[in-house]
Design a protein around this motif. Structure first.
Motif, PDB file in Angstrom:
ATOM      1  N   PHE A  77     -35.204 -28.503   6.489  1.00 37.55           N
ATOM      2  CA  PHE A  77     -35.342 -28.084   5.095  1.00 37.55           C
ATOM      3  C   PHE A  77     -34.602 -26.769   4.845  1.00 37.55           C
ATOM      4  O   PHE A  77     -33.783 -26.678   3.928  1.00 37.55           O
ATOM      5  N   TYR A  78     -34.883 -25.745   5.660  1.00 40.12           N
ATOM      6  CA  TYR A  78     -34.268 -24.439   5.420  1.00 40.12           C
ATOM      7  C   TYR A  78     -32.766 -24.457   5.639  1.00 40.12           C
ATOM      8  O   TYR A  78     -32.018 -23.832   4.877  1.00 40.12           O
ATOM      9  N   VAL A  79     -32.301 -25.165   6.645  1.00 43.06           N
ATOM     10  CA  VAL A  79     -30.858 -25.246   6.877  1.00 43.06           C
ATOM     11  C   VAL A  79     -30.180 -25.975   5.716  1.00 43.06           C
ATOM     12  O   VAL A  79     -29.154 -25.513   5.212  1.00 43.06           O
TER      13      VAL A  79
ATOM     14  N   ALA B  18     -39.475 -13.367  -7.263  1.00 44.46           N
ATOM     15  CA  ALA B  18     -39.242 -13.022  -8.674  1.00 44.46           C
ATOM     16  C   ALA B  18     -38.558 -14.146  -9.431  1.00 44.46           C
ATOM     17  O   ALA B  18     -38.829 -14.342 -10.627  1.00 44.46           O
ATOM     18  N   GLN B  19     -37.699 -14.889  -8.786  1.00 42.55           N
ATOM     19  CA  GLN B  19     -36.962 -15.926  -9.511  1.00 42.55           C
ATOM     20  C   GLN B  19     -37.861 -17.060  -9.986  1.00 42.55           C
ATOM     21  O   GLN B  19     -37.515 -17.782 -10.903  1.00 42.55           O
TER      22      GLN B  19
ATOM     23  N   LEU C  10     -38.509 -15.692   7.455  1.00 43.10           N
ATOM     24  CA  LEU C  10     -38.631 -16.612   6.319  1.00 43.10           C
ATOM     25  C   LEU C  10     -39.683 -16.134   5.325  1.00 43.10           C
ATOM     26  O   LEU C  10     -39.505 -16.280   4.110  1.00 43.10           O
ATOM     27  N   ILE C  11     -40.760 -15.563   5.827  1.00 49.40           N
ATOM     28  CA  ILE C  11     -41.779 -14.998   4.923  1.00 49.40           C
ATOM     29  C   ILE C  11     -41.166 -13.889   4.078  1.00 49.40           C
ATOM     30  O   ILE C  11     -41.353 -13.848   2.859  1.00 49.40           O
ATOM     31  N   LEU C  12     -40.409 -12.997   4.705  1.00 49.13           N
ATOM     32  CA  LEU C  12     -39.751 -11.912   3.960  1.00 49.13           C
ATOM     33  C   LEU C  12     -38.741 -12.464   2.956  1.00 49.13           C
ATOM     34  O   LEU C  12     -38.649 -11.973   1.826  1.00 49.13           O
ATOM     35  N   LEU C  13     -38.010 -13.469   3.365  1.00 47.71           N
ATOM     36  CA  LEU C  13     -37.037 -14.087   2.461  1.00 47.71           C
ATOM     37  C   LEU C  13     -37.735 -14.713   1.257  1.00 47.71           C
ATOM     38  O   LEU C  13     -37.302 -14.550   0.114  1.00 47.71           O
ATOM     39  N   LEU C  14     -38.822 -15.416   1.503  1.00 45.86           N
ATOM     40  CA  LEU C  14     -39.568 -16.032   0.403  1.00 45.86           C
ATOM     41  C   LEU C  14     -40.175 -14.986  -0.524  1.00 45.86           C
ATOM     42  O   LEU C  14     -40.180 -15.158  -1.750  1.00 45.86           O
TER      43      LEU C  14
ATOM     44  N   LEU D  46     -24.102 -13.525  -7.233  1.00 46.37           N
ATOM     45  CA  LEU D  46     -23.459 -14.461  -6.305  1.00 46.37           C
ATOM     46  C   LEU D  46     -23.613 -13.984  -4.862  1.00 46.37           C
ATOM     47  O   LEU D  46     -23.912 -14.773  -3.968  1.00 46.37           O
ATOM     48  N   GLU D  47     -23.447 -12.690  -4.660  1.00 45.83           N
ATOM     49  CA  GLU D  47     -23.578 -12.148  -3.306  1.00 45.83           C
ATOM     50  C   GLU D  47     -24.995 -12.334  -2.763  1.00 45.83           C
ATOM     51  O   GLU D  47     -25.183 -12.672  -1.591  1.00 45.83           O
ATOM     52  N   LEU D  48     -25.991 -12.132  -3.624  1.00 50.47           N
ATOM     53  CA  LEU D  48     -27.379 -12.332  -3.207  1.00 50.47           C
ATOM     54  C   LEU D  48     -27.646 -13.795  -2.847  1.00 50.47           C
ATOM     55  O   LEU D  48     -28.347 -14.085  -1.871  1.00 50.47           O
ATOM     56  N   VAL D  49     -27.077 -14.701  -3.615  1.00 43.19           N
ATOM     57  CA  VAL D  49     -27.238 -16.130  -3.334  1.00 43.19           C
ATOM     58  C   VAL D  49     -26.609 -16.478  -1.992  1.00 43.19           C
ATOM     59  O   VAL D  49     -27.213 -17.176  -1.170  1.00 43.19           O
ATOM     60  N   LEU D  50     -25.410 -15.983  -1.734  1.00 48.40           N
ATOM     61  CA  LEU D  50     -24.725 -16.289  -0.485  1.00 48.40           C
ATOM     62  C   LEU D  50     -25.430 -15.662   0.717  1.00 48.40           C
ATOM     63  O   LEU D  50     -25.562 -16.293   1.772  1.00 48.40           O
ATOM     64  N   ILE D  51     -25.892 -14.432   0.565  1.00 44.74           N
ATOM     65  CA  ILE D  51     -26.619 -13.767   1.650  1.00 44.74           C
ATOM     66  C   ILE D  51     -27.909 -14.510   1.965  1.00 44.74           C
ATOM     67  O   ILE D  51     -28.245 -14.734   3.138  1.00 44.74           O
ATOM     68  N   SER D  52     -28.633 -14.920   0.927  1.00 41.10           N
ATOM     69  CA  SER D  52     -29.874 -15.649   1.183  1.00 41.10           C
ATOM     70  C   SER D  52     -29.585 -17.019   1.789  1.00 41.10           C
ATOM     71  O   SER D  52     -30.359 -17.518   2.610  1.00 41.10           O
ATOM     72  N   GLY D  53     -28.459 -17.622   1.440  1.00 46.34           N
ATOM     73  CA  GLY D  53     -28.067 -18.892   2.055  1.00 46.34           C
ATOM     74  C   GLY D  53     -27.788 -18.734   3.545  1.00 46.34           C
ATOM     75  O   GLY D  53     -28.236 -19.542   4.360  1.00 46.34           O
ATOM     76  N   VAL D  54     -27.067 -17.682   3.900  1.00 44.38           N
ATOM     77  CA  VAL D  54     -26.803 -17.406   5.317  1.00 44.38           C
ATOM     78  C   VAL D  54     -28.115 -17.166   6.054  1.00 44.38           C
ATOM     79  O   VAL D  54     -28.332 -17.692   7.151  1.00 44.38           O
ATOM     80  N   ALA D  55     -28.995 -16.381   5.453  1.00 43.54           N
ATOM     81  CA  ALA D  55     -30.284 -16.085   6.086  1.00 43.54           C
ATOM     82  C   ALA D  55     -31.103 -17.357   6.292  1.00 43.54           C
ATOM     83  O   ALA D  55     -31.714 -17.544   7.351  1.00 43.54           O
ATOM     84  N   GLU D  56     -31.121 -18.241   5.311  1.00 43.78           N
ATOM     85  CA  GLU D  56     -31.885 -19.481   5.434  1.00 43.78           C
ATOM     86  C   GLU D  56     -31.336 -20.368   6.545  1.00 43.78           C
ATOM     87  O   GLU D  56     -32.105 -20.967   7.297  1.00 43.78           O
ATOM     88  N   VAL D  57     -30.017 -20.447   6.655  1.00 47.00           N
ATOM     89  CA  VAL D  57     -29.415 -21.271   7.711  1.00 47.00           C
ATOM     90  C   VAL D  57     -29.742 -20.686   9.085  1.00 47.00           C
ATOM     91  O   VAL D  57     -30.190 -21.397   9.989  1.00 47.00           O
TER      92      VAL D  57
END
Length: 88
Positions: A16-18, A82-83, A73-77, A43-54
């Motif tokens: 799921f996360y990958v 806010a979104q 993952l808890i910190l990422l979530l 856009l940068e935040l989206v890409l950074i969070s994508g890398v982190a999730e993978v």
């Protein structure tokens, strides 16, 4: 039985996360739309969070890394929390 359930759920969460992380690169415009307006560099935040999730998703597969991946993952979530309250 419990071991099988635990391992199955870890693999399911990893997949799921990958896959969600990869989706940040396939369709960044969709993810950018749900970033609240008060956050810069959308856009940068989206890409950074994508890398982190993978990365964190793959880390779930290694028992020695699982605790660190879970906390990451808890910190990422929490960072993405806010979104879920921002609507256009």
């Amino acid at each position: 039985m419990l071991d099988t359930l635990k391992i199955s759920s870890v693999y399911l969460m990893s997949i799921f996360y990958v896959s969600v992380g990869i989706d940040h690169f396939r369709r960044p415009e969709w993810n950018v739309e749900i970033v609240p307006p008060f956050l810069p560099y959308k856009l940068e935040l989206v890409l950074i969070s994508g890398v982190a999730e993978v990365i964190l998703g793959f880390m779930l597969l290694y028992p020695k890394m699982r605790f660190l991946a879970g906390n990451g993952l808890i910190l990422l979530l929490l960072g993405n929390y806010a979104q879920h309250f921002y609507f256009h």
